[in-house]
Design a protein around this motif. Sequence first.
Motif, short mmCIF file in Angstrom:
data_model
loop_
_atom_site.label_atom_id
_atom_site.label_comp_id
_atom_site.label_asym_id
_atom_site.label_seq_id
_atom_site.Cartn_x
_atom_site.Cartn_y
_atom_site.Cartn_z
N THR A 129 0.82 -1.20 0.00
CA THR A 129 0.00 0.00 0.00
C THR A 129 0.86 1.26 0.00
O THR A 129 0.56 2.21 -0.71
N GLU A 130 1.93 1.25 0.79
CA GLU A 130 2.81 2.43 0.83
C GLU A 130 3.46 2.68 -0.52
O GLU A 130 3.57 3.82 -0.97
N SER A 131 3.90 1.61 -1.18
CA SER A 131 4.53 1.76 -2.50
C SER A 131 3.52 2.26 -3.52
O SER A 131 3.84 3.14 -4.34
N LEU A 132 2.29 1.74 -3.47
CA LEU A 132 1.25 2.23 -4.38
C LEU A 132 0.93 3.69 -4.10
O LEU A 132 0.73 4.48 -5.03
N ALA A 133 0.88 4.07 -2.82
CA ALA A 133 0.61 5.47 -2.47
C ALA A 133 1.71 6.38 -3.01
O ALA A 133 1.43 7.47 -3.52
N ALA A 134 2.96 5.93 -2.92
CA ALA A 134 4.08 6.73 -3.43
C ALA A 134 3.97 6.90 -4.94
O ALA A 134 4.22 7.99 -5.48
N LEU A 135 3.61 5.83 -5.64
CA LEU A 135 3.45 5.91 -7.10
C LEU A 135 2.30 6.84 -7.47
O LEU A 135 2.42 7.65 -8.40
N MET A 136 1.16 6.74 -6.78
CA MET A 136 0.02 7.61 -7.06
C MET A 136 0.38 9.08 -6.78
O MET A 136 -0.02 9.97 -7.53
N SER A 137 1.11 9.31 -5.71
CA SER A 137 1.53 10.68 -5.39
C SER A 137 2.44 11.24 -6.48
O SER A 137 2.29 12.38 -6.91
N ALA A 138 3.37 10.42 -6.95
CA ALA A 138 4.28 10.86 -8.03
C ALA A 138 3.49 11.14 -9.30
O ALA A 138 3.75 12.13 -10.00
N LEU A 139 2.50 10.29 -9.60
CA LEU A 139 1.67 10.53 -10.77
C LEU A 139 0.90 11.83 -10.65
O LEU A 139 0.84 12.63 -11.59
N SER A 140 0.35 12.08 -9.48
CA SER A 140 -0.40 13.32 -9.27
C SER A 140 0.49 14.55 -9.47
O SER A 140 0.09 15.52 -10.10
N ARG A 141 1.71 14.49 -8.94
CA ARG A 141 2.64 15.62 -9.13
C ARG A 141 3.00 15.78 -10.61
O ARG A 141 3.07 16.89 -11.12
N ALA A 142 3.22 14.67 -11.30
CA ALA A 142 3.57 14.72 -12.72
C ALA A 142 2.44 15.30 -13.55
O ALA A 142 2.66 16.11 -14.46
N VAL A 143 1.21 14.93 -13.23
CA VAL A 143 0.04 15.45 -13.95
C VAL A 143 -0.06 16.97 -13.77
O VAL A 143 -0.48 17.68 -14.66
N ARG A 144 0.37 17.46 -12.61
CA ARG A 144 0.34 18.91 -12.35
C ARG A 144 1.52 19.63 -12.98
O ARG A 144 1.67 20.83 -12.83
N GLY A 145 2.40 18.88 -13.70
CA GLY A 145 3.49 19.53 -14.42
C GLY A 145 4.84 19.43 -13.77
O GLY A 145 5.82 19.99 -14.27
N HIS A 146 4.96 18.75 -12.64
CA HIS A 146 6.25 18.58 -11.97
C HIS A 146 6.95 17.36 -12.55
O HIS A 146 6.36 16.30 -12.66
N ARG A 147 8.22 17.52 -12.88
CA ARG A 147 8.96 16.40 -13.44
C ARG A 147 9.14 15.33 -12.37
O ARG A 147 9.44 15.62 -11.23
N GLU A 148 8.98 14.10 -12.78
CA GLU A 148 9.09 12.98 -11.85
C GLU A 148 9.89 11.85 -12.48
O GLU A 148 9.76 11.58 -13.68
N LEU A 149 10.69 11.20 -11.68
CA LEU A 149 11.37 9.97 -12.06
C LEU A 149 11.13 9.00 -10.94
O LEU A 149 11.41 9.30 -9.77
N VAL A 150 10.58 7.85 -11.26
CA VAL A 150 10.28 6.85 -10.25
C VAL A 150 11.01 5.58 -10.62
O VAL A 150 10.92 5.10 -11.75
N LEU A 151 11.75 5.03 -9.67
CA LEU A 151 12.46 3.77 -9.86
C LEU A 151 11.83 2.74 -8.94
O LEU A 151 11.56 3.01 -7.78
#
Length: 167
Positions: A129-151
């Motif tokens: 759940t924590e990993s999924l939450a981190a991915l969703m948060s990164a996606l939300s920031r990326a959708v708002r225009g913030h560059r994201e790199l997720v490994l």
Amino acid sequence: MDPIVEIPPFRLDRVRGLLLQGDRETRLRRRTWQVLLHLVAHAGRVVPKQELMRVVWAGVTVGDQTLSTSIAELRRALGDAALCPGFIETVPGRGFRFLLTPGAAVAAQAGDPAAAPITSAPADFVGRTESLAALMSALSRAVRGHRELVLVSGETGVGKTALVLAF
């Protein structure tokens, strides 16, 4: 129900029927707007094509192409892409899923990824759940225009592929 629905970077003005982004106002065709509202109301759930046709085009005989046209219009308005969706995911043979719930988008925008509900994981996916939450948060920031790199890393067999597929 609130007259304004926040889905960063957009706002849905349900009173005036407008998709807002900053000062930009986008008016969608009536039935395309209804498709958007229905998908947002059922965010995180796969909405079958037949359900959208029944709800949005009640009593009117139309083909699948009509729904496809509305989805394409929504993707253009949202700056979304079918191959790499940020808002509307096509689930082949089943329907469409709105990826960000209004609550998840607001929580992620507030900087609280733990508060963002996970809505895209399959019902039989357990843990992470924590990993999924981190991915969703990164996606939300990326959708708002913030560059994201997720490994995604880990030992062999710990479920990296399952995590990415659930996301």
